[in-house]
Design a protein around this motif. Structure first.
Motif, short mmCIF file in Angstrom:
data_model
loop_
_atom_site.label_atom_id
_atom_site.label_comp_id
_atom_site.label_asym_id
_atom_site.label_seq_id
_atom_site.Cartn_x
_atom_site.Cartn_y
_atom_site.Cartn_z
N ASN A 95 1.19 0.89 -12.44
CA ASN A 95 0.66 1.91 -11.52
C ASN A 95 1.27 3.28 -11.79
OD1 ASN A 95 -1.02 0.51 -9.15
ND2 ASN A 95 0.64 -0.86 -9.73
N ARG A 135 -0.88 6.39 -11.10
CA ARG A 135 -1.01 6.68 -9.67
C ARG A 135 0.25 7.36 -9.13
NH1 ARG A 135 -3.66 1.30 -6.82
NH2 ARG A 135 -5.72 1.46 -7.74
N LEU A 185 0.38 11.03 -7.30
CA LEU A 185 0.80 11.13 -5.89
C LEU A 185 2.27 11.49 -5.74
CD1 LEU A 185 -1.02 7.90 -4.63
CD2 LEU A 185 -1.74 10.26 -4.23
N ILE A 231 -4.60 3.17 9.16
CA ILE A 231 -4.24 3.43 7.76
C ILE A 231 -4.36 2.11 7.01
CG2 ILE A 231 -2.41 4.15 6.18
CD1 ILE A 231 -1.29 5.86 8.46
N ASP A 232 -5.31 2.03 6.07
CA ASP A 232 -5.53 0.78 5.36
C ASP A 232 -5.27 0.89 3.86
OD1 ASP A 232 -7.63 2.39 4.67
OD2 ASP A 232 -9.21 1.03 5.33
N SER A 233 -4.55 1.91 3.45
CA SER A 233 -4.23 2.11 2.03
C SER A 233 -3.09 1.19 1.61
CB SER A 233 -3.84 3.57 1.79
OG SER A 233 -3.23 3.72 0.52
N ASP A 234 -3.26 0.45 0.50
CA ASP A 234 -2.18 -0.38 -0.02
C ASP A 234 -0.99 0.45 -0.46
OD1 ASP A 234 -3.53 -2.70 0.45
OD2 ASP A 234 -4.15 -3.04 -1.62
N ILE A 235 -1.26 1.64 -0.97
CA ILE A 235 -0.18 2.52 -1.42
C ILE A 235 0.66 2.96 -0.23
CG2 ILE A 235 0.35 4.75 -2.46
CD1 ILE A 235 -2.11 4.39 -4.23
N ALA A 236 0.01 3.43 0.83
CA ALA A 236 0.74 3.88 2.03
C ALA A 236 1.48 2.72 2.68
CB ALA A 236 -0.23 4.51 3.02
N THR A 259 -0.49 -3.78 -5.96
CA THR A 259 -0.31 -2.33 -5.78
C THR A 259 0.65 -2.03 -4.64
OG1 THR A 259 -2.54 -1.86 -6.62
CG2 THR A 259 -1.49 -0.16 -5.27
N ALA A 260 0.47 -2.69 -3.50
CA ALA A 260 1.38 -2.50 -2.37
C ALA A 260 2.80 -2.89 -2.76
CB ALA A 260 0.90 -3.32 -1.17
#
Length: 260
Positions: A112, A115, A119, A203-208, A231-232
């Motif tokens: 990743n 990404r 970010l 908030i449904d982002s795996d990153i967040a 990813t998470a």
């Protein structure tokens, strides 16, 4: 023929007593302490059982596998009168594998990498806010409840992984043993609370989610993040490492600035 005659060929009272007491408690305790791989198997069985219970309960927060497996192991050690030192001696392979697993977090992080570059600044801002929040909340609540300076210092590095937290606590004059327990509790509570809070905030982002778990709940949160997605897990591992560095650099200055 009575019992004495039957035992006559075995000279010596000690040998007779050994035969009459094949289930000697001291011998059994010694076997529990020294049996190779016994505690590796017991630890694995406790965790697998706890994980099965967690899944059967619909992932009920208070039945988190780490919390339940710790409780099970405590009960087993207490019932068998085996000390933690003896348990650790038999299960220390897991301690060694923990370092290997930590290094292995670099693999999904590398996958990743693009990404992370994209970010970078939002992640650094989240690290700054999350890292400071972890330390400041400990200081504020410690002040509110009137904790002594030594105990307060022991609580502050609660959101970083245990080896770093214990070293920081000892260097600042805290109690490393207390810090270790607080770190474990923080990890369990963080892993239970972060995702419901993110869902509440929509908030449904795996990153967040992964980054939040890594900052708030270090290794336990990272393990939970990998259950969500690679990813998470990758971003949780990144957050755990960065927060360890950030806390190590900022904690001494923060304690100097904090009013006694």
């Amino acid at each position: 023929m009575d019992t004495a005659d039957a035992l006559a060929p075995f000279s010596g009272q000690g040998r007779v007593m050994e035969l009459l007491n094949p289930l000697d408690s001291d011998a059994m305790l010694l076997a529990l302490r020294t049996a190779p791989f016994l505690w590796l198997g017991v630890t694995a069985a406790c965790y697998l059982l706890a994980e099965r219970l967690y899944e059967r309960s619909g992932q009920f927060a208070l039945l988190h596998p780490v919390l339940v497996s710790i409780a099970l192991l405590m009960g087993i050690l207490k019932a068998s009168a085996v000390s933690y030192a003896d348990y650790f001696q038999g299960a220390q392979l897991y301690h060694w594998l923990l370092g290997t697993a930590t290094v292995a977090l670099a693999v999904p992080l590398f996958d990743n990498l693009q990404r992370v570059r994209t970010l970078l600044w939002p992640l650094l801002l989240a690290l700054l806010v999350g890292g400071l929040a972890g330390m400041l909340t400990a200081l504020l609540f410690g002040k509110l409840f009137g904790l002594s300076p030594q105990v307060l210092v022991s609580f502050v590095p609660k959101s970083v992984t245990t080896p770093i937290a214990m070293a920081l606590s000892q260097h600042a004059g805290g109690l490393p043993a207390l810090t270790a327990n607080v770190v474990i509790l923080t990890g369990i509570l963080g892993a239970m609370a972060v995702l419901p809070l993110l869902r509440l905030a929509r908030i449904d982002s795996d990153i967040a989610g992964g980054f939040a778990l890594g900052i708030a709940a270090h290794g336990v949160g990272t393990a939970r993040a990998f259950q969500l997605s690679p990813t998470a897990g990758a971003f949780a591992g990144l957050a755990m490492g960065l927060n360890g560095v950030f806390t190590s650099l900022t904690l001494p200055a923060l304690l100097r600035l904090w009013p006694a």
